[in-house]
Design an enzyme around this catalytic site. Structure first.
Site, PDB file in Angstrom:
ATOM      1  N   THR A 176      -5.171  -7.770  10.932  1.00 30.20           N
ATOM      2  CA  THR A 176      -5.514  -6.521  10.236  1.00 30.20           C
ATOM      3  C   THR A 176      -5.103  -5.290  11.051  1.00 30.20           C
ATOM      4  OG1 THR A 176      -7.382  -7.661   9.222  1.00 30.20           O
ATOM      5  CG2 THR A 176      -7.431  -5.247   9.174  1.00 30.20           C
ATOM      6  N   ARG A 209       2.968  -6.728   9.736  1.00 32.65           N
ATOM      7  CA  ARG A 209       2.249  -5.647  10.436  1.00 32.65           C
ATOM      8  C   ARG A 209       2.692  -5.529  11.891  1.00 32.65           C
ATOM      9  NH1 ARG A 209      -3.539  -7.463   7.767  1.00 32.65           N
ATOM     10  NH2 ARG A 209      -3.559  -6.033   5.984  1.00 32.65           N
ATOM     11  N   LYS A 235       0.829  -1.204   0.000  1.00 32.06           N
ATOM     12  CA  LYS A 235       0.000   0.000   0.000  1.00 32.06           C
ATOM     13  C   LYS A 235       0.873   1.268   0.000  1.00 32.06           C
ATOM     14  CE  LYS A 235      -3.760  -2.480   2.387  1.00 32.06           C
ATOM     15  NZ  LYS A 235      -4.508  -2.609   3.673  1.00 32.06           N
ATOM     16  N   PHE A 285     -15.592   2.713   7.631  1.00 32.87           N
ATOM     17  CA  PHE A 285     -14.211   3.007   7.248  1.00 32.87           C
ATOM     18  C   PHE A 285     -13.981   2.974   5.734  1.00 32.87           C
ATOM     19  CE2 PHE A 285     -14.402  -1.581   8.217  1.00 32.87           C
ATOM     20  CZ  PHE A 285     -13.885  -2.138   7.051  1.00 32.87           C
ATOM     21  N   GLU A 336      -9.150 -11.119  -7.371  1.00 39.56           N
ATOM     22  CA  GLU A 336      -8.252  -9.964  -7.298  1.00 39.56           C
ATOM     23  C   GLU A 336      -7.180 -10.024  -8.388  1.00 39.56           C
ATOM     24  OE1 GLU A 336      -7.098 -10.279  -3.195  1.00 39.56           O
ATOM     25  OE2 GLU A 336      -9.068  -9.584  -2.486  1.00 39.56           O
ATOM     26  N   ARG A 363      -1.042 -14.686   4.690  1.00 43.22           N
ATOM     27  CA  ARG A 363      -1.892 -14.062   5.720  1.00 43.22           C
ATOM     28  C   ARG A 363      -1.193 -14.155   7.081  1.00 43.22           C
ATOM     29  NH1 ARG A 363      -6.021 -10.718   4.384  1.00 43.22           N
ATOM     30  NH2 ARG A 363      -6.881 -11.191   6.424  1.00 43.22           N
ATOM     31  N   TYR A 374     -12.265  -3.463  -2.944  1.00 46.73           N
ATOM     32  CA  TYR A 374     -12.757  -3.533  -1.560  1.00 46.73           C
ATOM     33  C   TYR A 374     -14.281  -3.568  -1.483  1.00 46.73           C
ATOM     34  CZ  TYR A 374      -8.111  -2.880   0.536  1.00 46.73           C
ATOM     35  OH  TYR A 374      -6.813  -3.048   0.969  1.00 46.73           O
ATOM     36  N   ASN A 421      -1.732  -0.140   7.433  1.00 45.68           N
ATOM     37  CA  ASN A 421      -1.225  -1.487   7.729  1.00 45.68           C
ATOM     38  C   ASN A 421      -0.411  -2.130   6.596  1.00 45.68           C
ATOM     39  OD1 ASN A 421      -3.289  -2.242   6.054  1.00 45.68           O
ATOM     40  ND2 ASN A 421      -4.464  -3.361   7.597  1.00 45.68           N
ATOM     41  N   HIS A 446      -1.731  -5.671   1.542  1.00 46.99           N
ATOM     42  CA  HIS A 446      -2.929  -6.465   1.289  1.00 46.99           C
ATOM     43  C   HIS A 446      -2.513  -7.834   0.780  1.00 46.99           C
ATOM     44  CE1 HIS A 446      -6.855  -7.753  -0.222  1.00 46.99           C
ATOM     45  NE2 HIS A 446      -6.165  -8.248  -1.228  1.00 46.99           N
TER      46      HIS A 446
HETATM   47  P1  DAT Z   1      -7.157  -7.403   5.693  1.00 46.03           P
HETATM   48  O1  DAT Z   1      -6.453  -6.246   5.019  1.00 46.03           O
HETATM   49  O2  DAT Z   1      -6.384  -7.910   6.864  1.00 46.03           O
HETATM   50  O3  DAT Z   1      -7.576  -8.486   4.735  1.00 46.03           O
HETATM   51  P2  DAT Z   1      -9.953  -6.660   5.726  1.00 46.03           P
HETATM   52  O4  DAT Z   1     -10.089  -7.315   4.393  1.00 46.03           O
HETATM   53  O5  DAT Z   1     -10.943  -7.032   6.781  1.00 46.03           O
HETATM   54  O6  DAT Z   1      -8.500  -6.825   6.335  1.00 46.03           O
HETATM   55  O7  DAT Z   1     -10.065  -5.067   5.534  1.00 46.03           O
HETATM   56  C1  DAT Z   1      -9.435  -4.440   4.437  1.00 46.03           C
HETATM   57  C2  DAT Z   1      -8.793  -3.162   4.914  1.00 46.03           C
HETATM   58  O8  DAT Z   1      -9.790  -2.284   5.409  1.00 46.03           O
HETATM   59  C3  DAT Z   1      -7.826  -3.346   6.101  1.00 46.03           C
HETATM   60  O9  DAT Z   1      -6.534  -3.692   5.672  1.00 46.03           O
HETATM   61  C4  DAT Z   1      -7.882  -1.989   6.722  1.00 46.03           C
HETATM   62  C5  DAT Z   1      -9.325  -1.571   6.534  1.00 46.03           C
HETATM   63  N1  DAT Z   1     -10.146  -1.943   7.712  1.00 46.03           N
HETATM   64  C6  DAT Z   1     -10.672  -3.153   7.993  1.00 46.03           C
HETATM   65  N2  DAT Z   1     -11.362  -3.147   9.143  1.00 46.03           N
HETATM   66  C7  DAT Z   1     -11.279  -1.878   9.602  1.00 46.03           C
HETATM   67  C8  DAT Z   1     -11.781  -1.213  10.746  1.00 46.03           C
HETATM   68  N3  DAT Z   1     -12.533  -1.851  11.664  1.00 46.03           N
HETATM   69  N4  DAT Z   1     -11.480   0.096  10.904  1.00 46.03           N
HETATM   70  C9  DAT Z   1     -10.740   0.751   9.987  1.00 46.03           C
HETATM   71  N5  DAT Z   1     -10.222   0.187   8.880  1.00 46.03           N
HETATM   72  C10 DAT Z   1     -10.502  -1.113   8.685  1.00 46.03           C
HETATM   73 MG    MG Z   2      -8.958  -8.512   3.207  1.00 44.65          MG
END
Ligand code: DAT
Ligand code: MG
Length: 150
Positions: free
Chosen positions: A92, A103, A10, A58, A127, A86, A50, A113, A116
């Site tokens: 996350t 992370r 990112k 968010f 993806e 992962r 996303y 973070n 991805h």
């Molecule tokens: P990951 O990136 O670990 O796969 P995810 O797919 O649940 O996590 O979410 C995608 C991204 O969205 C994550 O990297 C950061 C953001 N995100 C997820 N949950 C969040 C939250 N509760 N508050 C703020 N940002 C969030």
């Molecule tokens: Mg994800």
């Protein structure tokens, strides 16, 4: 089973100069890059990527973040790589991520973070096809493979 996964470093990873550190960890594990592309993601692509988070509080800041600067999009290949990566990424929220993970070692907040990685074979397929054309994938044999796979 040998799998492929979609990885995106990112904008914070690029700005903080952590691409080498992160890719070094994947290389050291013996994972193999199959495609790489440095790009500024259009808003529409970020929203499609996303889509599962659309409507969440968010979502706007997430799209803002990943479109705020160039990212490094990649496909990596390896044994059970989807789940393995992962694990290497960590939780996350970096505050919950174990030391030793990307992370957990290199980040502090969910909204910054760094990386991805696809979370399932279905996500990986979706993806990869969202970000890459077939001609951007480069299959290649590495001479060290007999030292990674018996
Ligand atoms: P990951 O990136 O670990 O796969 P995810 O797919 O649940 O996590 O979410 C995608 C991204 O969205 C994550 O990297 C950061 C953001 N995100 C997820 N949950 C969040 C939250 N509760 N508050 C703020 N940002 C969030
Ligand atoms: Mg994800």
């Amino acid at each position: 089973m040998i799998e492929r996964t979609f990885v995106m470093l990112k904008p914070d990873a690029i700005q903080r100069g952590l691409t080498g550190e992160i890719m070094g960890r994947l290389e050291a594990r013996g994972f193999k890059p199959v495609a790489m592309k440095f790009m500024r993601i259009p808003r529409e692509l970020a929203e499609r990527h996303y889509a599962e988070h659309k409507g969440k509080s968010f979502f706007p800041s997430l799209v803002e973040y990943v479109t705020s600067g160039p990212v490094l999009c990649m496909i990596w290949e390896g044994e059970n790589i989807i789940m393995a990566l992962r694990g290497m990424m960590g939780k996350t929220n970096p505050q919950d991520a174990a030391p030793g993970t990307i992370r957990g070692d290199l980040a502090q907040q969910t909204g910054r973070n760094l990386i991805h990685g696809s979370d399932s074979p279905e996500s990986a397929r979706r993806e990869i096809s969202l970000f890459f054309n077939d001609y951007e994938l480069h299959e290649h044999k590495m001479s060290i493979e007999p030292w990674l796979f018996e």
